[in-house]
Scaffold this motif. Structure first.
Motif, mmCIF file in Angstrom:
data_model
loop_
_atom_site.group_PDB
_atom_site.id
_atom_site.type_symbol
_atom_site.label_atom_id
_atom_site.label_comp_id
_atom_site.label_asym_id
_atom_site.label_seq_id
_atom_site.Cartn_x
_atom_site.Cartn_y
_atom_site.Cartn_z
ATOM 1 N N GLY A 150 0.833 -1.204 0.000
ATOM 2 C CA GLY A 150 0.000 0.000 0.000
ATOM 3 C C GLY A 150 0.857 1.240 0.000
ATOM 4 N N ARG A 151 0.304 2.322 0.526
ATOM 5 C CA ARG A 151 1.055 3.579 0.598
ATOM 6 C C ARG A 151 2.288 3.354 1.467
ATOM 7 N N VAL A 152 3.421 3.884 0.997
ATOM 8 C CA VAL A 152 4.655 3.659 1.751
ATOM 9 C C VAL A 152 4.736 4.647 2.910
ATOM 10 N N GLY A 153 4.883 4.132 4.106
ATOM 11 C CA GLY A 153 4.988 4.996 5.283
ATOM 12 C C GLY A 153 6.441 5.283 5.629
ATOM 13 N N GLU A 154 6.685 5.591 6.868
ATOM 14 C CA GLU A 154 8.039 5.911 7.337
ATOM 15 C C GLU A 154 8.926 4.662 7.316
ATOM 16 N N VAL A 155 10.172 4.835 6.870
ATOM 17 C CA VAL A 155 11.111 3.710 6.930
ATOM 18 C C VAL A 155 11.800 3.738 8.290
ATOM 19 N N GLU A 156 11.687 2.643 9.018
ATOM 20 C CA GLU A 156 12.292 2.605 10.351
ATOM 21 C C GLU A 156 13.543 1.732 10.350
ATOM 22 N N SER A 157 14.632 2.310 10.677
ATOM 23 C CA SER A 157 15.936 1.649 10.839
ATOM 24 C C SER A 157 16.087 0.324 10.082
ATOM 25 N N GLY A 158 16.104 0.428 8.744
ATOM 26 C CA GLY A 158 16.348 -0.746 7.915
ATOM 27 C C GLY A 158 15.149 -1.660 7.754
ATOM 28 N N GLU A 159 14.115 -1.475 8.527
ATOM 29 C CA GLU A 159 12.905 -2.299 8.405
ATOM 30 C C GLU A 159 12.043 -1.749 7.284
ATOM 31 N N PHE A 160 11.308 -2.636 6.606
ATOM 32 C CA PHE A 160 10.361 -2.166 5.598
ATOM 33 C C PHE A 160 9.211 -1.412 6.261
ATOM 34 N N PRO A 161 8.641 -0.404 5.578
ATOM 35 C CA PRO A 161 7.386 0.162 6.068
ATOM 36 C C PRO A 161 6.349 -0.961 6.147
ATOM 37 N N SER A 162 5.432 -0.870 7.107
ATOM 38 C CA SER A 162 4.543 -2.003 7.379
ATOM 39 C C SER A 162 3.649 -2.372 6.196
ATOM 40 N N ASP A 163 3.378 -1.404 5.282
ATOM 41 C CA ASP A 163 2.464 -1.682 4.166
ATOM 42 C C ASP A 163 3.128 -2.380 2.972
ATOM 43 N N VAL A 164 4.445 -2.543 3.011
ATOM 44 C CA VAL A 164 5.145 -3.150 1.868
ATOM 45 C C VAL A 164 4.699 -4.604 1.677
#
Ligand SMILES: Nc1ncnc2c1ncn2[C@@H]1O[C@H](COP(=O)(O)OP(=O)(O)OP(=O)(O)O)[C@@H](O)[C@H]1O
Length: 219
Positions: A150-164
């Motif tokens: 879905g819509r790409v949210g904030e990228v957190e320290s190497g983790e994928f955004p949750s919607d990926v």
């Protein structure tokens, strides 16, 4: 995706189904997304009972559907891998229950679906098996969301955004494993769209390189 490696040909396939949660007057089915990962080869993995798994994912109602107070006609039992559909006819209510290899309900997260259902298949590709994951369902049921995200949210320290979705997560897993092996490797990626008998190479630098497919009946 193609990797070159001298192994026997082996196959595993997963179909992700997206049902409509609300009744629709016209059913238009579309088969849109397919992720094929090959390492050569053609035999069935010997320790698998079946070589096709069917997974069902239900999306939540969207804001419009909630506003219109549309009824939810599907209930998911993830533990049992079952989905019940409620059909109201003029005279009575008919409930039908269907079983799948796995069921992901409307609150399921992208990472959860990937870790539980897809990551083991990616590992099989890296062991030398040919695998295909495709999403099938009527329009608006969540195929793009599940496969791409879905819509790409904030990228957190190497983790994928949750919607990926599945495709970027699968590519990341493949690259992580290959890099950890510290060996030389080559990877080929193709990204094709087939729509109304037109085939589009979505990675072609020049649109004129896109071909048109014709069915035998139209010749
Ligand atoms: N599991 C989900 N959680 C939250 N939102 C979702 C989920 N699945 C789908 N959606 C949302 O529902 C809408 C329709 O989904 P999507 O575009 O993925 O459907 P589709 O099956 O690809 O449709 P089409 O065949 O018409 O392209 C989108 O706004 C998407 O973000």
């Amino acid at each position: 995706m193609d990797f070159s490696q001298s192994q026997q040909q082996k196959r595993c396939n997963t179909v992700l189904l997206s049902p409509a949660q609300t009744p629709r007057s016209s059913v238009r089915r579309s088969l849109r997304y397919s992720l094929s990962m090959d390492l050569w080869s053609s035999n069935i993995k010997p320790d698998r009972g079946v070589n096709v798994e069917v997974i069902l994912r239900c999306r939540p109602l969207n804001d419009d559907e909630k506003q219109l107070k549309l009824p939810v006609v599907i209930s998911c039992n993830e533990g049992k891998g079952e989905v019940s559909v409620v059909q109201n006819t003029a005279y009575k209510q008919i409930d039908k229950t269907f079983s799948f290899d796995k069921v992901f309900g409307p609150t399921s997260r992208q990472k959860e679906l990937f870790d539980e259902a897809i990551s083991p298949i990616v590992n099989e590709v890296l062991e030398g098996y040919n695998c295909t994951i495709f999403a099938y369902g009527q329009t608006g049921t969540g195929k793009t969301y599940t496969m791409e995200g879905g819509r790409v949210g904030e990228v957190e320290s190497g983790e994928f955004p949750s919607d990926v979705g599945i495709i970027p997560r699968a590519v990341q897993q493949i690259l992580d494993v290959l890099e950890a092996r510290n060996e030389e490797y080559s990877m080929k990626v193709t990204f094709l769209e087939l729509y109304n008998e037109d085939i589009m190479d979505l990675l072609a630098p020049d649109e004129s390189l896109n071909g048109r497919m014709t069915s035998p009946e139209s010749q």
